[in-house]
Design a protein around this motif. Structure first.
Motif, PDB file in Angstrom:
ATOM      1  N   MET A 128     -13.610  55.170  80.136  1.00  0.00           N
ATOM      2  CA  MET A 128     -14.411  55.875  79.453  1.00  0.00           C
ATOM      3  C   MET A 128     -15.628  56.166  80.140  1.00  0.00           C
ATOM      4  SD  MET A 128     -16.429  54.511  76.022  1.00  0.00           S
ATOM      5  CE  MET A 128     -14.916  53.869  75.318  1.00  0.00           C
ATOM      6  N   GLU A 129     -16.031  57.534  80.228  1.00  0.00           N
ATOM      7  CA  GLU A 129     -17.359  57.789  81.092  1.00  0.00           C
ATOM      8  C   GLU A 129     -18.335  58.066  79.907  1.00  0.00           C
ATOM      9  OE1 GLU A 129     -18.331  61.104  84.525  1.00  0.00           O
ATOM     10  OE2 GLU A 129     -16.359  61.021  83.880  1.00  0.00           O
ATOM     11  N   PRO A 181     -12.553  64.449  78.880  1.00  0.00           N
ATOM     12  CA  PRO A 181     -12.813  65.167  79.884  1.00  0.00           C
ATOM     13  C   PRO A 181     -12.990  66.491  80.152  1.00  0.00           C
ATOM     14  CG  PRO A 181     -11.416  63.202  80.295  1.00  0.00           C
ATOM     15  CD  PRO A 181     -11.516  63.476  78.828  1.00  0.00           C
ATOM     16  N   VAL A 182     -11.712  67.121  79.721  1.00  0.00           N
ATOM     17  CA  VAL A 182     -11.773  68.841  79.598  1.00  0.00           C
ATOM     18  C   VAL A 182     -12.870  69.324  78.840  1.00  0.00           C
ATOM     19  CG1 VAL A 182     -10.381  70.675  79.060  1.00  0.00           C
ATOM     20  CG2 VAL A 182      -9.470  68.788  80.134  1.00  0.00           C
ATOM     21  N   ASN A 183     -13.171  68.866  77.823  1.00  0.00           N
ATOM     22  CA  ASN A 183     -14.260  69.346  76.864  1.00  0.00           C
ATOM     23  C   ASN A 183     -15.576  69.004  77.290  1.00  0.00           C
ATOM     24  OD1 ASN A 183     -12.877  70.504  74.380  1.00  0.00           O
ATOM     25  ND2 ASN A 183     -11.889  68.517  74.427  1.00  0.00           N
ATOM     26  N   GLU A 240     -17.331  60.298  77.202  1.00  0.00           N
ATOM     27  CA  GLU A 240     -15.903  60.810  77.326  1.00  0.00           C
ATOM     28  C   GLU A 240     -15.021  59.935  76.889  1.00  0.00           C
ATOM     29  OE1 GLU A 240     -15.228  62.653  81.225  1.00  0.00           O
ATOM     30  OE2 GLU A 240     -17.047  63.407  81.385  1.00  0.00           O
ATOM     31  N   LEU A 241     -14.223  60.171  76.104  1.00  0.00           N
ATOM     32  CA  LEU A 241     -13.100  59.353  75.709  1.00  0.00           C
ATOM     33  C   LEU A 241     -11.798  59.937  76.075  1.00  0.00           C
ATOM     34  CD1 LEU A 241     -13.709  58.619  71.858  1.00  0.00           C
ATOM     35  CD2 LEU A 241     -14.577  57.352  73.802  1.00  0.00           C
ATOM     36  N   PRO A 242     -10.845  58.869  76.990  1.00  0.00           N
ATOM     37  CA  PRO A 242      -9.715  59.603  77.168  1.00  0.00           C
ATOM     38  C   PRO A 242      -8.530  60.219  76.130  1.00  0.00           C
ATOM     39  CG  PRO A 242      -9.617  57.103  77.017  1.00  0.00           C
ATOM     40  CD  PRO A 242     -11.032  57.618  76.665  1.00  0.00           C
ATOM     41  N   PHE A 243      -8.004  61.439  76.271  1.00  0.00           N
ATOM     42  CA  PHE A 243      -7.079  61.845  75.732  1.00  0.00           C
ATOM     43  C   PHE A 243      -5.990  61.918  76.359  1.00  0.00           C
ATOM     44  CE2 PHE A 243      -5.352  65.565  73.112  1.00  0.00           C
ATOM     45  CZ  PHE A 243      -5.745  65.148  71.899  1.00  0.00           C
ATOM     46  N   PRO A 244      -5.059  61.336  75.924  1.00  0.00           N
ATOM     47  CA  PRO A 244      -3.613  60.698  76.631  1.00  0.00           C
ATOM     48  C   PRO A 244      -2.747  61.790  76.389  1.00  0.00           C
ATOM     49  CG  PRO A 244      -3.922  59.240  74.956  1.00  0.00           C
ATOM     50  CD  PRO A 244      -5.099  59.989  74.888  1.00  0.00           C
ATOM     51  N   LEU A 284      -8.060  58.868  68.957  1.00  0.00           N
ATOM     52  CA  LEU A 284      -9.272  58.542  69.673  1.00  0.00           C
ATOM     53  C   LEU A 284      -9.919  57.320  68.937  1.00  0.00           C
ATOM     54  CD1 LEU A 284     -10.288  62.305  70.022  1.00  0.00           C
ATOM     55  CD2 LEU A 284      -9.961  60.767  71.771  1.00  0.00           C
ATOM     56  N   ARG A 285      -9.545  57.136  67.662  1.00  0.00           N
ATOM     57  CA  ARG A 285     -10.046  56.067  66.780  1.00  0.00           C
ATOM     58  C   ARG A 285     -10.490  54.681  67.435  1.00  0.00           C
ATOM     59  NH1 ARG A 285      -9.036  53.768  60.740  1.00  0.00           N
ATOM     60  NH2 ARG A 285     -10.407  51.772  61.149  1.00  0.00           N
ATOM     61  N   GLU A 286      -9.408  54.158  68.108  1.00  0.00           N
ATOM     62  CA  GLU A 286      -9.626  53.020  68.750  1.00  0.00           C
ATOM     63  C   GLU A 286     -10.527  53.101  70.153  1.00  0.00           C
ATOM     64  OE1 GLU A 286      -9.039  49.808  67.705  1.00  0.00           O
ATOM     65  OE2 GLU A 286      -8.267  51.198  65.747  1.00  0.00           O
ATOM     66  N   PRO A 287     -10.233  53.854  70.855  1.00  0.00           N
ATOM     67  CA  PRO A 287     -11.244  54.220  71.973  1.00  0.00           C
ATOM     68  C   PRO A 287     -12.735  54.190  71.449  1.00  0.00           C
ATOM     69  CG  PRO A 287      -9.870  55.840  72.079  1.00  0.00           C
ATOM     70  CD  PRO A 287      -9.383  55.023  71.298  1.00  0.00           C
ATOM     71  N   LEU A 288     -13.115  54.943  70.373  1.00  0.00           N
ATOM     72  CA  LEU A 288     -14.199  55.131  69.739  1.00  0.00           C
ATOM     73  C   LEU A 288     -14.971  53.896  69.323  1.00  0.00           C
ATOM     74  CD1 LEU A 288     -16.718  56.812  69.227  1.00  0.00           C
ATOM     75  CD2 LEU A 288     -15.571  58.085  67.305  1.00  0.00           C
ATOM     76  N   ALA A 289     -13.970  53.421  68.423  1.00  0.00           N
ATOM     77  CA  ALA A 289     -14.283  52.031  67.950  1.00  0.00           C
ATOM     78  C   ALA A 289     -14.846  50.969  68.774  1.00  0.00           C
ATOM     79  CB  ALA A 289     -13.304  51.401  66.992  1.00  0.00           C
ATOM     80  N   ALA A 290     -14.072  51.006  69.870  1.00  0.00           N
ATOM     81  CA  ALA A 290     -14.505  50.011  71.101  1.00  0.00           C
ATOM     82  C   ALA A 290     -15.737  50.207  71.767  1.00  0.00           C
ATOM     83  CB  ALA A 290     -13.340  50.165  72.289  1.00  0.00           C
ATOM     84  N   TYR A 291     -16.122  51.725  71.800  1.00  0.00           N
ATOM     85  CA  TYR A 291     -17.379  52.008  72.396  1.00  0.00           C
ATOM     86  C   TYR A 291     -18.465  51.655  71.470  1.00  0.00           C
ATOM     87  CZ  TYR A 291     -21.346  55.453  73.284  1.00  0.00           C
ATOM     88  OH  TYR A 291     -22.564  55.626  73.267  1.00  0.00           O
ATOM     89  N   LEU A 292     -18.448  51.851  70.140  1.00  0.00           N
ATOM     90  CA  LEU A 292     -19.286  51.758  69.197  1.00  0.00           C
ATOM     91  C   LEU A 292     -19.835  50.357  69.021  1.00  0.00           C
ATOM     92  CD1 LEU A 292     -18.662  54.309  66.356  1.00  0.00           C
ATOM     93  CD2 LEU A 292     -20.393  54.428  68.211  1.00  0.00           C
TER      94      LEU A 292
END
Length: 504
Positions: A1-2, A53-55, A77-81, A113-121
């Protein structure tokens, strides 16, 4: 995550509202959401802007300028697999989706995207509120987890949302055998007719679950945010609030954030395919109000045969014009017509062909532009309204036909090209009816040389632009609504029951 973080020097985030903005990944949705983030940050609100990343690459200029200004925005930036979702690598935005089948995978996969966003928050100071594009229904569960309100951002006008809601609530089209059968949209302050074929919908049974989740998340949101202004849609905003019992904050036109900076306007959305000095010099050489811009947004696929008919109609009209041909629409057939066929050579004294991303707002803002052929995407329509440019409406799909009714019948700042049926989204080159060059020529002449009726249309467009600017100024309705939104977030949060653990 960047994370491209902009810090708040000397301030505690615990005493500062922290708004998490989750845009939908499509240019017409991302562009206004970036502007809203910057407007909020200007008021001292801490903003976490969620992207991929692309956006993030596409919004690089906005990121850099926000950092230079010291605005408290964290571009996360959340990874989008893509591979995990069965998507081509880099397929992180709807305009990059190559087919309808891939589109189904894209929409249904957004909740990843929910889990990586929750982890960030969980690693940040607790959010005060989530402002989520309505195309991200999974954010409702996230808001419940953190015990915070969720506001839905609609990248369209309130008129369209109210029409669609009423059509769904009253089940108007149930039992319609003929898709071209027209009906009156119920529950509106005045008569608006549309056909079943023109009602916004998601194609394919694969998206049925996603569609139902959208409706449920919209109904359970704590309010809605529109890139519009109250004076433009007074009757519809009032009707929507009465029908839903929710507050609607109209905070636009947010494109005015960039109006003082030509380079900023030119960089909205993506890197322009043409140097600003070149097209500005070209426009400077034209008479005021003489140029017509033709651009169909980022998601449509226009076949070469239709672009050729448009070009020939423009040539016959005698007007100076700018024709935008997106990367997805470029082909050898089209290049042969432009070059070997002699179109560019014949029209070179009064035409500019842009291949790729066009700096639309910067072009529309120039005094030389007097008309706009638009697909009726709300971002494009509001930009034209904001700078007083009348339109030729050429709706394609989704909410475009409803927006056309607003432009042509309610606001009376446009004329219709008389397209009657939706095209199939993400089906390359699929137009149900070819609009002939004679029809294009007639519409351009009617818009640009429309006599008394045309003058009245231009005057209405000019007055709307003045109203839009006043709404965005300090003390205007949209400026006050943004102030109200920031204040109301704390009240909404207090009324939301904690449904999950506190973020640390």
């Amino acid at each position: 995550m960047e994370e491209h973080a902009v810090t708040m020097d000397g301030e505690s985030c615990q005493s500062t509202p922290h708004l998490v903005l989750v845009p939908f990944f499509a240019p017409g949705h991302m562009i206004p959401m970036v502007d809203i983030a910057r407007l909020l940050a200007e008021r001292g609100v801490l903003v976490s802007f969620i992207t991929t990343p692309v956006n993030a690459t596409r919004t690089r200029t906005a990121i850099e300028r926000s950092q230079a200004l010291g605005l408290p925005i964290r571009f996360v930036e959340l990874p989008f697999p893509c591979a995990e979702l069965g998507l081509p690598e880099g397929c992180e935005s709807v305009d990059l989706v190559p087919s309808l089948d891939t589109g189904n995978k894209f929409f249904n996969g957004l909740s990843i995207l929910r889990e990586p966003l929750a982890a960030y928050l969980r690693q940040q100071c607790r959010p005060s509120c989530i402002i989520s594009d309505m195309c991200h229904p999974w954010t409702q569960g996230l808001a419940n987890e953190f015990g915070v309100p969720r506001l839905a951002f609609h990248a369209t006008c309130c008129f369209s949302v109210l029409c669609h809601r009423n059509i769904r609530q009253y089940k108007v089209t149930d039992g319609f055998a003929d898709e071209m059968e027209s009906f009156v949209v119920p529950g509106l302050p005045h008569r608006v007719e549309i056909t079943k074929d023109q009602v916004p919908f998601f194609e394919g049974s694969d998206l049925e679950r996603y569609r139902n989740e959208l409706i449920e998340a919209d109904e359970t949101s704590d309010g809605v945010v529109f890139d519009s202004f109250y004076e433009l849609e007074t009757l519809y905003i009032d009707s929507y609030q009465k029908a839903t019992g929710k507050k609607a904050w109209a905070v636009g036109p947010v494109c005015f954030y960039n109006n003082l900076d030509v380079e900023d306007r030119a960089a909205r959305g993506d890197k322009a395919a043409v140097d600003s000095r070149f097209y500005l010099s070209w426009l400077d050489s034209r008479k005021p109000g003489s140029v017509i811009l033709i651009s169909f947004g980022s998601l449509s696929h226009t076949p070469p045969s239709q672009i050729i008919e448009i070009g020939m109609g423009l040539e016959a009209s005698g007007n100076p014009f700018i024709l935008v041909i997106k990367a997805n629409d470029q082909s050898q057939e089209l290049e042969d017509w432009l070059l070997q066929g002699g179109f560019e050579e014949r029209t070179k004294e009064r035409s500019l062909v842009i291949r790729g991303w066009a700096p639309q707002l910067a072009i529309l803002s120039h005094p030389a532009v007097g008309g706009f052929v638009s697909h009726c995407g709300w971002n494009s329509v509001l930009e034209a309204i904001s700078v007083g440019v009348p339109m030729i409406t050429w709706p394609l799909f989704a909410d475009h036909f409803l927006i056309e009714r607003l432009v042509v019948e309610v606001l009376r700042v446009g004329i219709s090209i008389e397209v009657k049926r939706q095209v199939k989204w993400m089906v390359s080159g699929q137009f149900r009816k070819l609009v002939k060059r004679e029809e294009v020529e007639a519409a351009v002449r009617a818009l640009m040389d429309g006599g008394v009726e045309g003058q009245e249309r231009r005057e209405r467009a000019r007055l709307l632009a003045e109203t839009a600017r006043r709404a965005a100024e300090v003390g205007g309705s949209s400026h006050e609504n943004l102030t109200s939104l920031i204040r109301d977030v704390s009240l909404l949060r207090a009324s939301v029951n904690d449904k999950g653990p506190e973020a640390t």
